[in-house]
Motif scaffolding. Structure first.
Motif, mmCIF file in Angstrom:
data_model
loop_
_atom_site.group_PDB
_atom_site.id
_atom_site.type_symbol
_atom_site.label_atom_id
_atom_site.label_comp_id
_atom_site.label_asym_id
_atom_site.label_seq_id
_atom_site.Cartn_x
_atom_site.Cartn_y
_atom_site.Cartn_z
ATOM 1 N N LYS A 91 0.826 -1.201 0.000
ATOM 2 C CA LYS A 91 0.000 0.000 0.000
ATOM 3 C C LYS A 91 0.866 1.259 0.000
ATOM 4 C CE LYS A 91 -3.974 -2.103 2.310
ATOM 5 N NZ LYS A 91 -4.764 -2.060 1.052
ATOM 6 N N PRO A 92 0.417 2.317 -0.668
ATOM 7 C CA PRO A 92 1.183 3.568 -0.702
ATOM 8 C C PRO A 92 1.465 4.100 0.703
ATOM 9 C CG PRO A 92 -0.581 3.605 -2.319
ATOM 10 C CD PRO A 92 -0.815 2.391 -1.462
ATOM 11 N N ILE A 93 2.664 4.612 0.877
ATOM 12 C CA ILE A 93 3.080 5.184 2.153
ATOM 13 C C ILE A 93 3.208 6.696 1.969
ATOM 14 C CG2 ILE A 93 4.913 5.255 3.897
ATOM 15 C CD1 ILE A 93 5.622 2.363 2.990
ATOM 16 N N LEU A 94 2.383 7.449 2.682
ATOM 17 C CA LEU A 94 2.380 8.898 2.519
ATOM 18 C C LEU A 94 3.584 9.519 3.214
ATOM 19 C CD1 LEU A 94 -1.412 9.643 3.072
ATOM 20 C CD2 LEU A 94 -0.175 9.406 0.907
ATOM 21 N N PRO A 95 4.208 10.516 2.600
ATOM 22 C CA PRO A 95 5.370 11.166 3.211
ATOM 23 C C PRO A 95 4.951 12.200 4.234
ATOM 24 C CG PRO A 95 4.895 12.221 1.131
ATOM 25 C CD PRO A 95 3.904 11.075 1.265
ATOM 26 N N PRO A 96 5.818 12.539 5.175
ATOM 27 C CA PRO A 96 5.518 13.623 6.128
ATOM 28 C C PRO A 96 5.521 14.962 5.398
ATOM 29 C CG PRO A 96 7.783 12.898 6.377
ATOM 30 C CD PRO A 96 7.145 11.931 5.423
ATOM 31 N N ALA A 97 4.952 15.960 6.025
ATOM 32 C CA ALA A 97 4.835 17.277 5.391
ATOM 33 C C ALA A 97 6.168 18.002 5.308
ATOM 34 C CB ALA A 97 3.820 18.139 6.150
ATOM 35 N N GLU A 98 7.051 17.755 6.286
ATOM 36 C CA GLU A 98 8.319 18.490 6.336
ATOM 37 C C GLU A 98 9.500 17.542 6.164
ATOM 38 O OE1 GLU A 98 8.657 20.859 9.809
ATOM 39 O OE2 GLU A 98 6.761 21.917 9.492
ATOM 40 N N GLU A 99 10.526 18.054 5.495
ATOM 41 C CA GLU A 99 11.742 17.263 5.308
ATOM 42 C C GLU A 99 12.802 17.695 6.304
ATOM 43 O OE1 GLU A 99 15.336 16.425 2.089
ATOM 44 O OE2 GLU A 99 13.464 17.330 1.412
ATOM 45 N N ASN A 100 13.229 16.775 7.138
ATOM 46 C CA ASN A 100 14.377 16.962 8.008
ATOM 47 C C ASN A 100 15.011 15.595 8.200
ATOM 48 O OD1 ASN A 100 12.950 15.639 10.284
ATOM 49 N ND2 ASN A 100 11.711 17.525 10.295
ATOM 50 N N GLU A 101 16.139 15.556 8.858
ATOM 51 C CA GLU A 101 16.856 14.279 8.967
ATOM 52 C C GLU A 101 16.021 13.213 9.667
ATOM 53 O OE1 GLU A 101 19.659 13.499 7.393
ATOM 54 O OE2 GLU A 101 19.375 15.485 6.527
ATOM 55 N N LYS A 102 15.248 13.624 10.671
ATOM 56 C CA LYS A 102 14.431 12.656 11.401
ATOM 57 C C LYS A 102 13.315 12.097 10.523
ATOM 58 C CE LYS A 102 11.507 12.029 15.491
ATOM 59 N NZ LYS A 102 10.895 12.670 16.681
ATOM 60 N N SER A 103 12.610 12.991 9.796
ATOM 61 C CA SER A 103 11.490 12.530 8.969
ATOM 62 C C SER A 103 11.976 11.656 7.816
ATOM 63 C CB SER A 103 10.706 13.724 8.424
ATOM 64 O OG SER A 103 11.484 14.503 7.532
ATOM 65 N N VAL A 104 13.140 11.994 7.255
ATOM 66 C CA VAL A 104 13.712 11.193 6.166
ATOM 67 C C VAL A 104 14.087 9.804 6.681
ATOM 68 C CG1 VAL A 104 15.709 10.931 4.633
ATOM 69 C CG2 VAL A 104 14.534 13.141 4.788
ATOM 70 N N ALA A 105 14.738 9.767 7.856
ATOM 71 C CA ALA A 105 15.156 8.489 8.438
ATOM 72 C C ALA A 105 13.951 7.616 8.774
ATOM 73 C CB ALA A 105 16.003 8.728 9.687
ATOM 74 N N GLU A 106 12.906 8.232 9.331
ATOM 75 C CA GLU A 106 11.711 7.468 9.713
ATOM 76 C C GLU A 106 10.983 6.924 8.490
ATOM 77 O OE1 GLU A 106 9.490 10.143 12.135
ATOM 78 O OE2 GLU A 106 10.610 9.643 13.972
ATOM 79 N N LEU A 107 10.872 7.741 7.448
ATOM 80 C CA LEU A 107 10.204 7.278 6.233
ATOM 81 C C LEU A 107 11.010 6.161 5.571
ATOM 82 C CD1 LEU A 107 7.954 7.461 4.161
ATOM 83 C CD2 LEU A 107 9.201 9.349 3.055
ATOM 84 N N THR A 108 12.326 6.322 5.546
ATOM 85 C CA THR A 108 13.188 5.287 4.967
ATOM 86 C C THR A 108 13.018 3.968 5.713
ATOM 87 O OG1 THR A 108 14.828 6.935 4.249
ATOM 88 C CG2 THR A 108 15.585 4.660 4.446
#
Length: 265
Positions: free
Chosen positions: A176-193
């Motif tokens: 299923k598609p995984i929606l990205p967070p609204a803001e890009e920072n190192e934490k959000s990138v790491a969590e999405l990855t």
């Protein structure tokens, strides 16, 4: 209309039929019918991308794959890759290919990415690079995880290709598609990855449960009683290979510098 891409897919399906490849595709309905999306794919063999495009045909869409520049430089494959509007990746200028991918996504394209960057010799899912997560966040599009199992039996790193009639079963699962967070920072990138990595790992385990594995075979992971190296062993092999290539490049540069110096003297 994409007559070239459609023709290539038709030819590929003919080749698959001749080879006797048996596809089992689940979750194709998870490929968005419209709009941009990053399609993340595990990498076990050289033919992965030819199979990864199949689920996208359910909503009648095409994937633009990110592929190394050398494929585009080839006199045979280059014109085809450009006609299909795939994205060349020059590792010495990665920012350009990244930005091109983001623009494709913003225009509503599906962009295929191999977050492992290289073929997994262990056939386990390697650690991911962060590029897929970053481009999804920047473009504001979902990530659709896809896992393929069995492709390594056709042609993988370090083993002869088996492009004849092998009747190889190849399983493909789309999550299923995984929606990205609204803001890009190192934490959000790491969590999405990490979220995408977990999703693809779960898809892989699901595919392996319904697949017949030959004990001791080179294409079977060590975890399942196969002859492939463990993930740790494979990572060590990749590191050694990268070091050898870097050394060879440095020696080549030194030779060219020496030759240039001799020519000037």
């Amino acid at each position: 209309m994409e007559p070239v891409y459609r023709t290539i897919i038709g030819l590929a399906r003919t080749v698959f039929f001749v080879q006797g490849l048996k596809f089992d595709v689940t979750g194709a309905e998870n490929v968005p019918a419209e709009g941009g999306a990053v399609i993340t794919i595990n990498h076990t063999g050289y033919m992965d991308f030819t199979y990864a495009g199949l689920p996208a045909r359910t909503p009648k869409r095409y994937i633009r794959f990110m592929a190394k520049k050398e494929v585009f430089d080839n006199s045979i494959s280059g014109p085809i890759m450009r006609a299909l509007r795939h994205i060349p990746v020059d590792r010495s200028a990665g920012a350009d290919s990244y930005q091109a991918a983001v623009e494709y996504l913003r225009r509503g394209e599906l962009v295929g990415v191999y977050p492992e960057a290289t073929i997994s010799r262990s056939f386990e899912i390697k650690e991911f690079k962060s590029g897929a997560a970053r481009m999804a966040i920047e473009a504001g599009v979902p990530i659709v995880p896809m896992t393929i199992w069995g492709a390594q039996r056709v042609w993988t790193k370090g083993f002869p290709k088996r492009l004849g009639r092998t009747n190889t079963p190849i399983s493909i699962a789309v999550g299923k598609p995984i929606l990205p967070p609204a803001e890009e920072n190192e934490k959000s990138v790491a969590e999405l990855t990490e979220t995408v990595h977990t999703a693809m790992q779960e898809l892989l385990l699901g595919l392996q449960q319904g697949y017949t594995h030959e004990p001791g075979a080179y294409w079977v992971p060590a975890r399942l009683g196969g002859g492939a190296p463990t993930l740790e062993e494979a990572d060590a092999m990749d590191a050694a290979e990268a070091e050898a290539k870097a050394k060879a490049r440095a020696e080549a540069r030194a030779r060219r510098a020496a030759e240039a110096g001799n020519a000037d003297s």
